[in-house]
Design an enzyme around this catalytic site. Structure first.
Site, PDB file in Angstrom:
ATOM      1  N   ASP A   1      41.660  39.912  46.305  1.00 10.30           N
ATOM      2  CA  ASP A   1      40.315  40.342  46.678  1.00 10.30           C
ATOM      3  C   ASP A   1      39.469  39.213  47.232  1.00 10.30           C
ATOM      4  O   ASP A   1      38.383  39.449  47.751  1.00 10.30           O
ATOM      5  CB  ASP A   1      39.588  40.857  45.427  1.00 10.30           C
ATOM      6  CG  ASP A   1      39.964  42.282  45.106  1.00 10.30           C
ATOM      7  OD1 ASP A   1      40.254  43.030  46.044  1.00 10.30           O
ATOM      8  OD2 ASP A   1      39.957  42.632  43.905  1.00 10.30           O
TER       9      ASP A   1
HETATM   10  C1  BGC Z   1      37.381  38.288  41.409  1.00  7.97           C
HETATM   11  C2  BGC Z   1      38.628  39.098  41.632  1.00  7.97           C
HETATM   12  C3  BGC Z   1      38.317  40.563  41.523  1.00  7.97           C
HETATM   13  C4  BGC Z   1      37.135  40.930  42.402  1.00  7.97           C
HETATM   14  C5  BGC Z   1      36.762  42.381  42.152  1.00  7.97           C
HETATM   15  C6  BGC Z   1      36.284  38.744  42.319  1.00  7.97           C
HETATM   16  O1  BGC Z   1      35.102  38.025  42.052  1.00  7.97           O
HETATM   17  O2  BGC Z   1      37.660  36.914  41.598  1.00  7.97           O
HETATM   18  O3  BGC Z   1      39.616  38.733  40.689  1.00  7.97           O
HETATM   19  O4  BGC Z   1      39.434  41.307  41.889  1.00  7.97           O
HETATM   20  O5  BGC Z   1      36.031  40.108  42.136  1.00  7.97           O
HETATM   21  O6  BGC Z   1      35.810  42.845  43.002  1.00  7.97           O
HETATM   22  C1  NOJ Z   2      41.507  41.511  39.908  1.00  6.07           C
HETATM   23  C2  NOJ Z   2      41.462  42.860  40.535  1.00  6.07           C
HETATM   24  O1  NOJ Z   2      41.284  43.837  39.536  1.00  6.07           O
HETATM   25  C3  NOJ Z   2      42.716  43.139  41.312  1.00  6.07           C
HETATM   26  O2  NOJ Z   2      42.584  44.368  41.957  1.00  6.07           O
HETATM   27  C4  NOJ Z   2      43.002  42.029  42.293  1.00  6.07           C
HETATM   28  O3  NOJ Z   2      44.235  42.301  42.908  1.00  6.07           O
HETATM   29  C5  NOJ Z   2      43.055  40.689  41.611  1.00  6.07           C
HETATM   30  N1  NOJ Z   2      41.861  40.479  40.866  1.00  6.07           N
HETATM   31  C6  NOJ Z   2      43.260  39.536  42.586  1.00  6.07           C
HETATM   32  O4  NOJ Z   2      42.129  39.297  43.353  1.00  6.07           O
END
Ligand code: BGC
Ligand code: NOJ
Length: 825
Positions: free
Chosen positions: A484
């Protein structure tokens, strides 16, 4: 350093100090009513939706940490204490917390008085039941004062912690006998209320927080407890609470048992009130209280819960030479998979319960680790998820559990989303053999008139990738892929813009994202997932369709070798300038973990597999697991987005993201490198990190999303500072993927379309292992022998006494027991 130990016979983790390096929590409930409970009884409860139906209040990021929970206070002639130490924090003579499968037992002892409290949510029951056993072990008679405490949340947790101008004036309660009812908004717009009751007479109560605690006191020194009395207060606005008060005398050696219930009740609109039109109709609540109002009924409820988990954990059971593996596979990893399946990423001690709904990619992946437990629930979930998909194969990135509708605020265009659904539906079919799911009529965009078969959903998912390729024939990265935080079209330079949803005007005309930025990760995932789709089409006899899909997979593999192979590993992406990301040519972020595992498992190129595994070991591996990228980004790259906002070593910027560690574990095992696979597995598996709990901090019985990487601290010139420190425990795709990694790739017990495949890839030092697996109605007794001490390779397989070629045990309908003996060599 450890703060407790595993009790495998009871399937419990036993914590022997309240001062764990972080609150160590457990989850109660598996259906509608859920509670979070820490080892000092902190936490809260909700019904189905942690945001919209919050029952008790909790304050995140509090000082001190973990304030708010269900508390019992004891005033024993001036010595004030709690069985779980907190919040009064009087030093106890002894303390123990046992977190088990859906229950928690906390026992404290002070001055010869022992208080043992067991918390659980019974099966098919909307409430948390708490049994308090008070025992006078002092040798002489004892009289002391006892209070319960719970703080109501005014239902919508987001509103509850923001809208004080209204909320300080709406709180309402009702009291009858020993039951305190919370009925804020029940008179007007809500058809639900909550109650807190005890199965005994009480000497008083409080329902107004300021009367009980005192405006300038804290949970640690409630005024009534200090004064040894109660206020019999009736809340009218402000903050309603529920506290029972009782004076108790116990003879030497005597015990007293009290059963408390924190319940949630929904009423039909026309039955909400008694004849006076304002008193709560308590019929349903009383029936709930009746169900668990004695220690015998309590014990029966606990027995039922144990039987439930016996059954679930009886489906897969392994006996390997390594206790820690057995404990993860047979108990804790499976338990965590249930929790992630139920809660997605909503409510933990790191997720506030008011943020995200169910994630499209998250929930699909959660199914991979859960489907064998309760396939029917997995099927229902698959249909819910697929119903939010759009007709062109695109997906809403999230949906709300209460409405089951796609979340328009967040929207779609996450390039990996559709692929996970092919994987999860395939996993469901492989587990159950229920091909009928492909015929199920499933809406698009929750619109019944647009319903088509599940097979159609898989088809549009597959072609959504094929129809959205960039200049190198690799999938467009769109807003983000699995990571993400790689936001190649965001170019955000203004605070507050969401990296995931902000559309830079630069790309508006192109539909919101760059038509140049490409994701090698999605390419690799496509080549890994795609063969499942081909397998399904072949099974259905759709040979032409299968060949057409296979051609797309082959094309993608070629594009990966032509344009994404960096010489020693696979690149990560092309950015919106068309420049390489994750290449040795880059200054930082030269190698990324994400594409490597899936590329290896797609058999793209043998030499590439070897080189990639070597590069991973050299560049990414550490004693605490594999970092996500290397070197970490040390500055902000506007063209990469959120990943470069994190200081090096944390989260997606070179943190040890345990979720994708599992993909490498799978890949190493797949490639026959059982020793390498097991090394990575044991670096991050909670039972193995137990010994260093002081460094790891979070619970030693469940995975967290992230562990500080080798670069942690680099931002402040103290590289290595928080290396090995866990964060964001419980709600992570790590649970499902590590379950897959250990059970299906290392131990090699892998459901396949045609039967159960058994193809282990284990440490060469192992002599073998045994396992039992319930699969499509039969019990498989599996014995693996490893006389030549290899990692992988089925030399012979004997099924019920007869030799069978290969390693897939053919499925025979009606068979109840199957004995499989495999010799590796
Ligand atoms: C986090 C990710 C997460 C995303 C969700 C980010 O700030 O680092 O791990 O999946 O937010 O929107
Ligand atoms: C947490 C999110 O829940 C997941 O959808 C995502 O793939 C990972 N972070 C990596 O960014």
């Amino acid at each position: 350093m450890k703060f407790g130990h595993f009790d495998d016979a009871k399937r419990e983790y036993v914590i022997d100090t309240p001062r764990t390096p972080y609150p160590w929590i457990n989850y109660l409930g598996t259906q509608g009513f859920f509670s979070l409970i820490s080892n000092t009884a902190g936490g809260y409860s909700f019904y189905k939706d942690a945001r919209l139906r919050r029952i008790t209040r909790y304050r995140y990021n509090n000082v001190p940490i973990d304030m708010g929970g269900r508390y019992f206070y004891i005033n024993d002639n001036g010595t004030i204490w709690n069985p779980g130490w907190s919040p009064v924090k009087t030093e106890l003579d002894s303390y123990e917390c046992r977190h088990g499968m859906g229950y928690t037992v906390i026992t404290g002892k002070k001055n010869g008085l022992k208080a043992e409290v067991t918390f659980f949510v019974p099966q098919d029951y909307d409430g948390e039941v708490q049994q308090v056993v008070l025992t006078n072990e002092s040798g002489s008679d004892k009289t002391f004062k006892f209070w319960s405490f719970a703080e109501w949340c005014l239902w919508d947790a987001q509103d509850d912690c923001t809208n004080f101008q209204r909320n300080f004036s709406t709180g309402r309660v009702e009291i009858k006998g020993s039951t305190i009812y919370h009925k804020t908004e029940y008179r007007d717009r809500r058809n639900h209320f909550a109650f807190y009751t005890v199965n005994d007479t009480i000497d008083g109560y409080d329902t107004d927080r300021d009367t009980f605690i005192g405006l300038y006191n804290g949970f640690n020194n409630p005024q009534q407890v200090l004064d040894g009395k109660c206020g019999n207060s009736l809340a009218d606005g402000w903050s309603p609470i529920a506290s029972h008060y009782k004076e108790i005398t116990l003879k030497a050696g005597e015990s007293k048992t009290l059963v408390f219930i924190l319940g949630y009740v929904e009423m039909p609109v026309d039955k909400k009130f008694e004849a006076d039109g304002k008193t709560i109709n308590k019929e349903k609540a009383l029936a709930m209280m009746e169900k668990y109002n004695t220690p015998e009924k309590f014990a029966a409820g606990m027995a039922e819960l144990r039987a439930y988990w016996d059954k679930l954990l009886g489906i897969l059971n392994v006996n390997t030479p390594e206790d820690k593996v057995n404990r993860m596979v047979n108990i804790w990893n499976q338990y965590q998979c249930m929790v992630t399946f139920n809660l997605s990423r909503s409510a933990s001690y790191f997720e506030s319960g008011i943020g995200r709904g169910m994630g499209f990619r998250d929930s699909n992946q959660d199914i991979l680790g859960f489907v064998h437990q309760i396939p029917d629930r997995a099927r229902e979930r698959l249909i819910d998820i697929a119903s939010t998909q759009l007709p062109d194969g695109g997906c809403y990135h999230q949906y709300q559990p209460l409405t089951k509708k796609g979340n328009a605020d967040i929207g779609g265009d996450f390039s990996d989303d559709p692929l996970w659904m092919i994987l999860s539906v395939s996993a469901y079919i492989k587990e159950t053999g229920d091909w009928s799911i492909l015929d199920a009529k499933v809406p698009y965009d929750n619109d019944e008139s647009k319903a088509k078969s599940m097979l159609d959903h898989l088809t549009v998912s597959f072609y959504h990738i094929v129809n959205n390729l960039g200049p190198h024939g690799l999938p467009l990265a769109m807003r983000a892929d699995w990571n993400d935080c790689i936001n190649l079209s965001c170019f955000s330079d203004t605070p507050g813009e969401s990296f995931q949803t902000y559309t830079n005007p630069k790309f508006k005309a192109e539909g919101g994202y760059s038509k140049v930025a490409e994701s090698v990760f999605v390419a690799a995932l496509f080549t890994y997932v795609g063969p499942n789709f081909v397998g399904i089409l072949n099974h259905l006899g759709m040979k032409d369709e299968a060949a057409k899909a296979q051609a797309e997979i082959d094309k993608m593999k070629k594009a990966m070798m032509d344009s994404a192979w960096d010489g020693n590993w696979f690149m990560r992406a092309y950015d919106a300038y068309g420049k390489k990301m994750g290449s040795h040519e880059c200054e930082e972020g030269q190698i990324f973990i994400e594409p490597q595992g899936f590329a290896i498992m797609s058999d793209i190129d043998k030499d590439a597999t070897k080189k990639t595994l070597a590069a991973i070991d050299e560049r990414l591996n550490t004693k605490h697991g594999l970092v996500l990228n290397n070197p970490a980004f040390s500055k902000y790259y506007v063209e990469y987005g959120e990943i470069s906002t994190y200081p090096g070593g944390y989260k997606e910027n070179a943190g040890i993201f345990t979720h994708n560690n599992a993909w490498i574990i799978c890949a190493a095992a797949y490639a026959g490198e059982g020793n390498q696979a097991f090394k990575y597995y044991s670096e991050i598996a909670p039972a193995f990190t137990e010994e260093t709990s002081d460094i790891h901090k979070t619970e030693p019985y469940v995975y967290g999303q992230m562990i500080g990487g080798k670069d942690a601290g680099s931002d402040i010139g103290q590289t290595g500072k928080n290396f090995g420190q866990g964060k964001n425990s419980w709600l992570t795709g790590t649970a499902a993927w590590n379950m897959v990694a250990i059970s299906q790739y290392i131990l090699g017990i892998q459901p396949d379309f045609d039967g159960l495949k058994v193809d282990p890839s284990i440490p060469s030092s192992w002599d073998g292992f045994t396992a039992t697996r319930l699969f499509r109605g039969a019990k498989y007794n599996i014995t693996i022998k490893n006389p030549s001490h290899v990692c992988k390779g089925v030399k012979s397989m004997i099924v019920d006494g007869a030799a069978v070629e290969g390693c897939v045990v053919p499925y025979v309908e009606g068979k109840k027991e199957v004995n499989v003996e495999i010799t590796l060599g």
